[in-house]
Design an enzyme around this catalytic site. Structure first.
Site, PDB file in Angstrom:
ATOM      1  N   CYS A 179       0.866  -1.178   0.000  1.00  0.00           N
ATOM      2  CA  CYS A 179       0.000   0.000   0.000  1.00  0.00           C
ATOM      3  C   CYS A 179       0.902   1.227   0.000  1.00  0.00           C
ATOM      4  CB  CYS A 179      -0.860   0.023   1.250  1.00  0.00           C
ATOM      5  SG  CYS A 179      -1.795  -1.497   1.474  1.00  0.00           S
ATOM      6  N   ARG A 203       1.626   1.420  -5.915  1.00  0.00           N
ATOM      7  CA  ARG A 203       1.763   0.457  -4.820  1.00  0.00           C
ATOM      8  C   ARG A 203       0.456  -0.257  -4.482  1.00  0.00           C
ATOM      9  NH1 ARG A 203       6.500   1.382  -1.979  1.00  0.00           N
ATOM     10  NH2 ARG A 203       5.704   0.176  -0.246  1.00  0.00           N
ATOM     11  N   TRP A 215      -3.740  -1.907  -1.384  1.00  0.00           N
ATOM     12  CA  TRP A 215      -3.714  -3.172  -2.125  1.00  0.00           C
ATOM     13  C   TRP A 215      -4.150  -4.219  -1.099  1.00  0.00           C
ATOM     14  CZ3 TRP A 215      -1.247  -7.942  -1.825  1.00  0.00           C
ATOM     15  CH2 TRP A 215      -1.264  -8.711  -2.992  1.00  0.00           C
ATOM     16  N   ASN A 257       0.746   0.096   6.070  1.00  0.00           N
ATOM     17  CA  ASN A 257       1.226  -0.730   4.959  1.00  0.00           C
ATOM     18  C   ASN A 257       1.942  -1.919   5.567  1.00  0.00           C
ATOM     19  OD1 ASN A 257       2.406  -1.787   2.620  1.00  0.00           O
ATOM     20  ND2 ASN A 257       4.152  -0.402   2.743  1.00  0.00           N
ATOM     21  N   GLY A 258       1.477  -3.137   5.265  1.00  0.00           N
ATOM     22  CA  GLY A 258       2.120  -4.333   5.815  1.00  0.00           C
ATOM     23  C   GLY A 258       1.073  -5.340   6.236  1.00  0.00           C
ATOM     24  N   GLU A 262      10.410 -13.955 -19.512  1.00  0.00           N
ATOM     25  CA  GLU A 262      10.107 -12.563 -19.189  1.00  0.00           C
ATOM     26  C   GLU A 262       9.053 -11.993 -20.148  1.00  0.00           C
ATOM     27  OE1 GLU A 262      10.451 -10.741 -16.789  1.00  0.00           O
ATOM     28  OE2 GLU A 262      10.349  -8.683 -17.477  1.00  0.00           O
ATOM     29  N   LYS A 265       5.415 -10.527 -18.992  1.00  0.00           N
ATOM     30  CA  LYS A 265       4.944  -9.175 -19.333  1.00  0.00           C
ATOM     31  C   LYS A 265       3.547  -9.241 -19.930  1.00  0.00           C
ATOM     32  CE  LYS A 265       7.036  -7.374 -17.412  1.00  0.00           C
ATOM     33  NZ  LYS A 265       8.179  -7.716 -16.643  1.00  0.00           N
ATOM     34  N   GLU A 301       0.886 -10.189 -17.265  1.00  0.00           N
ATOM     35  CA  GLU A 301       0.642  -9.158 -16.263  1.00  0.00           C
ATOM     36  C   GLU A 301      -0.269  -8.047 -16.735  1.00  0.00           C
ATOM     37  OE1 GLU A 301       4.834  -8.087 -15.335  1.00  0.00           O
ATOM     38  OE2 GLU A 301       4.128  -8.122 -13.281  1.00  0.00           O
ATOM     39  N   HIS A 345       8.520 -31.746 -26.283  1.00  0.00           N
ATOM     40  CA  HIS A 345       8.183 -32.625 -25.155  1.00  0.00           C
ATOM     41  C   HIS A 345       6.813 -32.318 -24.561  1.00  0.00           C
ATOM     42  CE1 HIS A 345      12.128 -34.418 -25.231  1.00  0.00           C
ATOM     43  NE2 HIS A 345      12.666 -33.207 -25.258  1.00  0.00           N
ATOM     44  N   LYS A 386       3.278  -2.903  -7.205  1.00  0.00           N
ATOM     45  CA  LYS A 386       4.666  -2.788  -7.645  1.00  0.00           C
ATOM     46  C   LYS A 386       5.624  -3.521  -6.711  1.00  0.00           C
ATOM     47  CE  LYS A 386       7.966  -1.210 -10.236  1.00  0.00           C
ATOM     48  NZ  LYS A 386       8.185  -1.995 -11.461  1.00  0.00           N
TER      49      LYS A 386
HETATM   50  O1  M6R Z   1      11.029  -5.405  -6.559  1.00  0.00           O
HETATM   51  P1  M6R Z   1      11.388  -6.820  -6.955  1.00  0.00           P
HETATM   52  O2  M6R Z   1      12.317  -6.866  -8.106  1.00  0.00           O
HETATM   53  O3  M6R Z   1      11.885  -7.626  -5.801  1.00  0.00           O
HETATM   54  O4  M6R Z   1      10.018  -7.450  -7.414  1.00  0.00           O
HETATM   55  C1  M6R Z   1       9.931  -8.791  -7.786  1.00  0.00           C
HETATM   56  C2  M6R Z   1       8.633  -9.084  -8.478  1.00  0.00           C
HETATM   57  O5  M6R Z   1       7.559  -8.825  -7.625  1.00  0.00           O
HETATM   58  C3  M6R Z   1       8.484  -8.248  -9.737  1.00  0.00           C
HETATM   59  O6  M6R Z   1       9.546  -8.450 -10.619  1.00  0.00           O
HETATM   60  C4  M6R Z   1       7.164  -8.590 -10.460  1.00  0.00           C
HETATM   61  O7  M6R Z   1       7.205  -9.880 -10.954  1.00  0.00           O
HETATM   62  C5  M6R Z   1       6.914  -7.561 -11.550  1.00  0.00           C
HETATM   63  N1  M6R Z   1       5.546  -7.149 -11.541  1.00  0.00           N
HETATM   64  C6  M6R Z   1       7.275  -8.044 -12.909  1.00  0.00           C
HETATM   65  O8  M6R Z   1       6.917  -7.181 -13.922  1.00  0.00           O
END
Ligand code: M6R
Length: 615
Positions: free
Chosen positions: A2, A27, A75, A101-102, A488, A492, A495, A511, A610
């Site tokens: 958050c 966040r 969040w 936050n937490g 990756e 992307k 997400e 396979h 994030k």
């Molecule tokens: O801040 P971090 O690199 O530790 O975050 C790790 C993952 O949460 C982060 O890479 C997440 O997978 C992203 N949304 C990828 O785009």
């Protein structure tokens, strides 16, 4: 997870808080709220489900006077997104408002105890227990707010950054932190609070980063903030100057942060390499490798821990470290590693990679590795965040703030740092031939220009994306250094467009995944002219033979693959181990454009945040 903001001073608090929430919305964005001590009515709390814009709309006709306030963008972890579960939470007496936050791990025990004493809870969050507990202590022990906060936090297990207002003590904000980030901005007789410095830098560049178990008291008119620990001992903190400008945290004419950050990559990589890669002297220098030469050169093994995109960068790092330094390397999901029983000791070097420097799983993995005696090296972006503070040494990637939830420039920054680390160690160990070292240094230096060439194909990639928005599934293939790139690319797409995508090593297709191939499932394949080129060509043939549609990422001028593929994007030639730095870019752009075509909120994808500061 958050975002929290606070202000006390001479300005009207509300505009500062709303602007701050917008900067922190990356966040979390399922509900938002604000608490103000207004000029006329005392403590006012406004909160609603939805984004910060919804809060603004909701508050339109309300009293937003006052020069002290706290605000929150959520969040959800405990309790669905709703206006009741939104922060700030108000205590039973109506005196206190709190943002958090937490996660409070022992909230059930505390809640039941408070309920037995007649406290009535309104929300289904873990957070509410904090404000009710502090209130209960205030009422029953008869203490001031600061003492009540201190006594309450001694009973709390979990992670938190909190800020509290008390209608009876209208000239102060109390804040505290444990395992969740909190920054205080120090202005001229005014203070700001933020989960990071982005809501603060418009007003001051002087900041204090709170440490775990710190409680801060921000008093109106004071020149300095006061800090104590849970035992009521005074703590001293240096005021630091934050090196961040507004341009770095604004969209700068781009429709989305993600697109801005994709296009920033050439500059970001130059910033990452500045003072480290010296192309005239053909050298790579990392201060951490100079300062901790013995620990790093004598490493028996590297264990890289990370999550998400940072984990994908780690897979490339493993190959770089093994190939260039001849030191075995393993890659672990931090979330799995923390609950495993790893056989590690002081001869192992654990490399923790994180953009935010706040990922709870990665922090816990570091803690475990530390307990077992490993040497810990951090690779992070966010300056002053928790992971750099928890590690013995490391390197910042210096790519500037990354705000888009989907990580882009942090990935290429992480791979660049891992490349520099492998080169510096490989040279010191004598495991790389001088001519190879020189070539890699030269090629690394040339990467930003090559990235620009890929970015020039943005319009072409947007056109390709238009053809494929129909798809419900995508397959991404790559080999060697480009296998993590395939993972990756798939992440992307998932997400931000919510299209199901799988990344696979290309040779594994036969396979299993080959069964999925038909005209409905596009296959993105990184098929550059590297040592496995012929095998990748065969993979493309196999896909075409089954009616599949191929988007190929090819080496510039490769007419053979271009003729075979349905669509292609060309990459300038570079050495194999540096290819991920450029082959990732078309996949970032493809995901971006598909999501935009589908009308998705690219910078704030559903359910994501994030930095994942909870388990
Ligand atoms: O801040 P971090 O690199 O530790 O975050 C790790 C993952 O949460 C982060 O890479 C997440 O997978 C992203 N949304 C990828 O785009």
């Amino acid at each position: 997870m958050c975002g929290i903001v606070g202000y006390i001073g001479k300005r009207q608090a509300y505009p500062v808080l709303i602007k701050g929430l917008k900067r922190l919305e990356y966040r979390g964005y399922d509900s938002a709220g604000v608490a103000l001590i207004t000029d006329t009515k005392g403590l006012e709390v406004y909160k609603t489900k939805g984004k910060v814009a919804d809060l603004e709309e909701y508050v339109k006709d309300k009293d937003v006077s006052g020069t002290i306030g706290i605000a929150h963008t959520r969040w959800a972890t405990h309790g669905e997104p709703s206006s009741t579960n939104a922060h700030p939470h108000i205590s039973c007496s109506g005196n206190l408002a709190l943002i958090h936050n937490g996660i409070i791990e022992n909230y059930t025990v505390l809640k039941e105890a408070l309920q037995r004493h007649g406290v009535v809870f309104k929300s289904s969050t873990d957070t509410e227990v904090l404000v009710q507990l502090i209130d209960y202590i205030q009422q029953h022990v008869g203490t001031d707010l600061l003492t009540a906060v201190r006594l309450a936090l001694r009973q709390v297990i979990g992670a938190y950054a909190i800020a509290i207002l008390d209608r009876n003590e209208p000239n102060q904000i109390i804040a505290a932190r444990k395992s969740s980030p909190l920054v205080i901005g120090v202005g001229e007789e005014e203070f700001f609070l933020g989960s990071d410095a982005s809501p603060i830098i418009e007003y001051t560049d002087k900041v204090v980063y709170l440490d775990d178990n710190d409680i801060a008291v921000l008093r109106r008119g004071a020149k300095e903030a006061e800090f104590i620990n849970f035992d009521n001992e005074k703590i001293e903190h240096d005021v630091k100057t934050v090196d961040l400008n507004l341009g770095q945290i604004e969209k700068g004419g781009y429709p989305h942060f993600m697109l801005k950050e994709i296009f920033e990559q050439p500059q970001a990589l130059q910033d990452c390499m500045r003072g480290r890669v010296n192309v005239e002297a053909n050298n790579v220098v990392l201060s951490a490798v100079i300062d901790y030469r013995k620990e790093l050169l004598n490493a028996r093994r590297f264990i890289i821990v990370a999550c998400g995109t940072s984990w994908h960068a780690s897979l490339i790092g493993k190959q770089l470290l093994e190939n260039i330094c001849q030191i075995p390397a393993e890659v672990e999901y931090a979330s799995e590693f923390r609950y495993s029983n790893p056989v590690i000791d002081s001869r192992d070097v654990v490399i923790a990679i994180s953009q935010s420097g706040e990922t709870a799983d990665t922090l816990a993995a570091i803690q475990l590795a530390k307990e077992r005696g490993a040497f810990i090296f951090g690779i992070c972006n966010a300056i002053g965040s928790s992971i750099p503070r928890a590690t013995q040494t490391g390197c910042y990637i210096h790519v500037g703030p990354e705000i888009g939830v989907a990580s882009t420039k942090a990935f290429t920054g992480q791979v660049t740092v891992l490349t520099m680390l492998a080169l510096a160690l490989g040279k010191a160990r004598g495991t790389i031939k001088n001519e190879d070292y020189v070539r890699l240094v030269q090629e690394l230096d040339a990467i930003p220009e090559k990235m620009k060439k890929v970015l020039e194909q943005n319009d072409r990639i947007r056109d390709i994306s238009r053809v494929f928005t129909y798809a419900h599934n995508f397959l991404y293939l790559g080999r060697g250094y480009n296998y993590p790139v395939a993972l990756e690319g798939a992440l992307k797409l998932k997400e931000i467009s919510y299209i199901h995508a799988e990344g696979y090593p290309a040779a594994e297709m036969k396979h299993g995944p080959i069964a999925l191939i038909d005209a409905e499932m596009p296959v993105v394949i990184v098929a550059t002219q590297n040592p496995l080129y012929d095998k990748l060509m065969s993979n493309i043939q196999e896909i075409k033979a089954r009616g599949g549609r191929v988007i190929a990422i090819v080496t510039e001028g490769d007419e053979k693959v271009k003729a075979l593929a349905d669509e292609y994007v060309e990459l300038p030639k570079t050495v194999e181990c540096l290819e991920p730095l450029i082959s990732t870019i078309p996949l970032q752009l493809l995901a971006y454009h598909i999501a935009v075509q589908k009308g998705k909120n690219v910078d704030q994808p559903r359910n994501l945040a994030k930095s994942v500061t909870v388990e």
